[in-house]
Design an enzyme around this catalytic site. Structure first.
Site, PDB file in Angstrom:
ATOM      1  N   TYR A  41     100.490 119.781 151.129  1.00 35.22           N
ATOM      2  CA  TYR A  41     101.336 119.184 150.099  1.00 35.22           C
ATOM      3  C   TYR A  41     101.234 120.043 148.831  1.00 35.22           C
ATOM      4  O   TYR A  41     100.152 120.251 148.291  1.00 35.22           O
ATOM      5  CB  TYR A  41     100.865 117.763 149.819  1.00 35.22           C
ATOM      6  CG  TYR A  41     101.799 116.883 149.002  1.00 35.22           C
ATOM      7  CD1 TYR A  41     102.848 117.407 148.254  1.00 35.22           C
ATOM      8  CD2 TYR A  41     101.615 115.508 148.966  1.00 35.22           C
ATOM      9  CE1 TYR A  41     103.691 116.594 147.509  1.00 35.22           C
ATOM     10  CE2 TYR A  41     102.452 114.669 148.222  1.00 35.22           C
ATOM     11  CZ  TYR A  41     103.480 115.230 147.494  1.00 35.22           C
ATOM     12  OH  TYR A  41     104.317 114.414 146.754  1.00 35.22           O
ATOM     13  N   CYS A  42     102.388 120.533 148.336  1.00 29.53           N
ATOM     14  CA  CYS A  42     102.474 121.283 147.088  1.00 29.53           C
ATOM     15  C   CYS A  42     101.521 122.483 147.133  1.00 29.53           C
ATOM     16  O   CYS A  42     101.633 123.334 147.995  1.00 29.53           O
ATOM     17  CB  CYS A  42     102.188 120.361 145.907  1.00 29.53           C
ATOM     18  SG  CYS A  42     102.483 121.102 144.278  1.00 29.53           S
ATOM     19  N   LEU A  43     100.554 122.560 146.226  1.00 26.19           N
ATOM     20  CA  LEU A  43      99.599 123.655 146.234  1.00 26.19           C
ATOM     21  C   LEU A  43      98.804 123.684 147.531  1.00 26.19           C
ATOM     22  O   LEU A  43      98.401 124.757 148.006  1.00 26.19           O
ATOM     23  CB  LEU A  43      98.658 123.517 145.024  1.00 26.19           C
ATOM     24  CG  LEU A  43      97.539 124.540 144.859  1.00 26.19           C
ATOM     25  CD1 LEU A  43      98.067 125.961 144.915  1.00 26.19           C
ATOM     26  CD2 LEU A  43      96.811 124.300 143.545  1.00 26.19           C
ATOM     27  N   PHE A 102     104.925 120.172 152.607  1.00 27.29           N
ATOM     28  CA  PHE A 102     105.544 119.214 151.696  1.00 27.29           C
ATOM     29  C   PHE A 102     105.789 119.913 150.355  1.00 27.29           C
ATOM     30  O   PHE A 102     104.833 120.313 149.678  1.00 27.29           O
ATOM     31  CB  PHE A 102     104.633 118.016 151.433  1.00 27.29           C
ATOM     32  CG  PHE A 102     104.467 117.048 152.566  1.00 27.29           C
ATOM     33  CD1 PHE A 102     105.078 117.237 153.794  1.00 27.29           C
ATOM     34  CD2 PHE A 102     103.658 115.926 152.410  1.00 27.29           C
ATOM     35  CE1 PHE A 102     104.908 116.331 154.825  1.00 27.29           C
ATOM     36  CE2 PHE A 102     103.485 115.014 153.430  1.00 27.29           C
ATOM     37  CZ  PHE A 102     104.114 115.220 154.646  1.00 27.29           C
TER      38      PHE A 102
END
Length: 598
Positions: A327-329, A355
């Site tokens: 997710y993200c980073l 994500f």
């Protein structure tokens, strides 16, 4: 005087006395902090003054631009005067300008029904539009200056909205008259409390933080911490089906925030939903680092994060391969980890899901305003002094990206209306800031955002291994969101094309959080799919198919073939990995805002 009035007066006097007693020291600390911040502004660490000086120089060199702006502005004002006079005399006249349908600032009916407030609203919107357009038309600015000027002009315009002032906000004005000014006294008390909570800096309360407790009414899905090291705890969740997929599911959240955004409540918990679909779910819960971990680098987050988790999961379940979500980073780290595993010829991941994750950083959106050589050098100086980037500083940056929703709406509610913030689990999570170790964050900013090296073959090395995303043959699923202001979807699309395996790209509705935390039961938003992956995001969208509802079920249909068949459910702590403590675990419970463990 009625008893109720007397009680209200006594309450007002009590609040006013409390405010008077607390204000001197708190405001003194606040002023001292502002002096420090002014010193930073004088040094122009963000390059804002330089950018605007360049803007003014180019505007004065092109007087025709300025003249045309004033002519267009006055033409709209004349139209507004005409429409307003017609409205004053009962003649229906269409508005000269209307707020965006998603702009919540002007929802009060007086903004459209009351002649004076309608005039104030339209006057502001006209001026704001012309100021932004004038700035956008200036030629010759460097790309960095152009982005800074556009961003901070928007911040300036938003700050001057009439909704942010007592005498020009009809809702605040009504409340002030009705309460005899009690709202403003309560608002000052709230302001002092927020300055006190921020240790001399204003930390705006977005929710009633006392209403939530991890493990009680947020992050409630049952599970156990089954492994930990300096950087993370690994949580294994209790299964919700008798049979589970043979390959476990590992979730890598960002370490900019806590993992429990995916486990806020039962009805919107992605973790709980994945368990109900038959996955054995493991989640990394990152530590909230202090100066002791200052020298932990990006490669340490890879080695002690997903790679350590994969080894632990294999010991606990016997599964050598697993499905992974980033997710993200966490997705950026997942991409780098897949590149590392590809070079090492280690087949550990059956499928990868990203994500709202950036692998390409060429167009990072408004975040790019805060990331250039000069700003990163100043940030490194601060981080090296204390060993980390303070989480509240990162949170403040993200809040500025949506200032009307995440700053000014709370200024109005808390300080002008004098109301306490409403208990809201998402905003409780948003306020649960986390720190960034100095070495890791410097590597991330320089090599990803500034140099954009992750997508270049061998552009970065981790643990002595050159990373080449084109060598990653793992089937991948990218979910991005159309309104994302942190990981713009057209940039995530470009990054998806770096990978060498089959990629399914899906575009969801809403933004970075709401578009991901969107369970099927909510029946909200929509998503787009396309079986092809053409050269550009625009070409992809032109032939994409829109579907109603959540993308979660589309992902489940995609990931199910990579599950490896079924096996009996695995109970946390009953395998080779012993249970260390209950989920959500002690790492997640460290809240740096109050320097306490709830």
């Amino acid at each position: 005087m009625q008893p109720a009035d007397k009680n209200e007066s006594e309450e007002l006097a009590k609040v006013a006395h409390d405010v008077a007693g607390r204000s001197s020291k708190i405001l003194g600390d606040f002023v001292q902090r502002q002096i420090e911040d002014v010193s930073a502004l004088v040094r122009d660490e963000m390059g804002i003054a330089k950018a605007f000086m360049d803007l003014y120089a180019r505007m004065t060199a092109n007087p025709a631009l300025v003249v045309n702006m004033w002519i267009a502005l006055w033409a709209d004002y004349l139209r507004l005067w005409q429409a307003s006079w017609l409205k004053l005399f009962g003649v229906q006249a269409p508005p000269v300008v209307e707020p965006d349908k998603n702009d919540a600032r002007f929802k009060d009916e007086d903004w459209s029904k009351n002649f004076l407030f309608d005039f104030i609203k339209q006057s502001y919107l006209i001026t704001a539009r012309h100021v932004r357009e004038a700035v956008a038309r200036v030629d010759g600015l460097t790309p960095e200056s152009e982005k800074k000027v556009a961003f901070f002009t928007r911040q300036y315009v938003d700050a001057l909205s009439p909704t942010n002032f007592v005498l020009t906000n009809p809702q605040v004005l009504r409340e002030t008259v009705a309460s005899g000014g009690q709202n403003l006294v309560r608002g000052l008390n709230n302001l002092l409390a927020d300055i006190e909570k921020g240790g001399g800096k204003l930390r705006i309360s977005m929710t009633d933080e006392s209403a939530f407790q991890l493990g009680r009414n947020v992050a409630t899905t049952p599970g156990k911490v089954v492994y930990q090291n300096d950087l993370m705890q690994l949580i294994q969740y209790t299964p919700m089906t008798d049979q589970v997929f043979r390959r476990p599911l590992l979730i890598i959240p960002p370490w900019i925030n806590k993992y429990y955004i995916l486990d806020l409540r039962e009805k919107n918990s992605f973790i709980r939903w994945a368990l109900q679909q038959g996955h054995t779910v493991f989640v990394i819960s990152w530590v909230n680092p202090d100066a002791r971990l200052a020298q932990k680098g990006f490669e340490d987050y890879m080695l002690e994060g997903p790679l350590a988790a994969m080894d632990a999961i294999e010991r606990g379940t016997g599964a050598h391969e697993l499905n992974v979500i980033g997710y993200c980073l966490g997705g950026t780290l997942l991409g780098a980890t897949l590149g590392y595993l590809a070079q090492k010829k280690r087949n550990r991941v059956a499928s990868a899901t990203f994500f709202v994750s950036l692998l390409d950083f060429s167009q990072p959106g408004d975040l790019g305003v805060f990331i250039d050589e000069e700003q990163v050098a100043n940030l490194e100086r601060k981080m090296n002094e204390r060993g980390y980037l303070e989480g509240s500083e990162m949170a403040g940056t993200f809040n500025l990206l949506r200032a009307n929703d995440l700053v000014w709406s709370f200024v109005v509610n808390n300080y002008l209306l004098g109301k306490d913030p409403f208990p809201f689990d998402l905003l409780y999570w948003n306020a649960d800031s986390t720190r960034m170790p100095a070495r890791m964050h410097s590597f991330y900013l320089r090599n990803m955002y500034i140099k954009n090296l992750l997508g270049e073959p061998g552009g970065i090395e981790l643990a002595g291994v050159p990373i080449e995303l084109g060598e990653v043959k793992v089937p991948s699923y990218f979910i991005s969101t159309v309104e994302d202001h942190i990981a713009p979807w057209k940039t995530t699309y470009k990054g998806a094309r770096y990978l060498g395996g089959p990629v399914r790209f899906v575009l969801g509705g809403s933004g970075h959080i709401a578009g991901i935390v969107n369970p099927p039961s909510a029946n909200k938003y929509h998503y787009w799919t396309n079986g092809a992956l053409p050269d550009t995001a625009e070409a992809w969208f032109a032939t994409a198919t829109q579907h109603p509802g959540s993308w979660w079920e589309d992902w489940q249909r995609w990931v199910e073939p990579f599950g490896g068949g079924l096996c009996p459910a695995r109970i946390p702590g009953e395998g080779a990995l012993r249970a260390l403590e209950d989920a959500p675990g002690s790492y997640a419970k460290i809240r740096i805002a109050a320097n306490t463990k709830p």
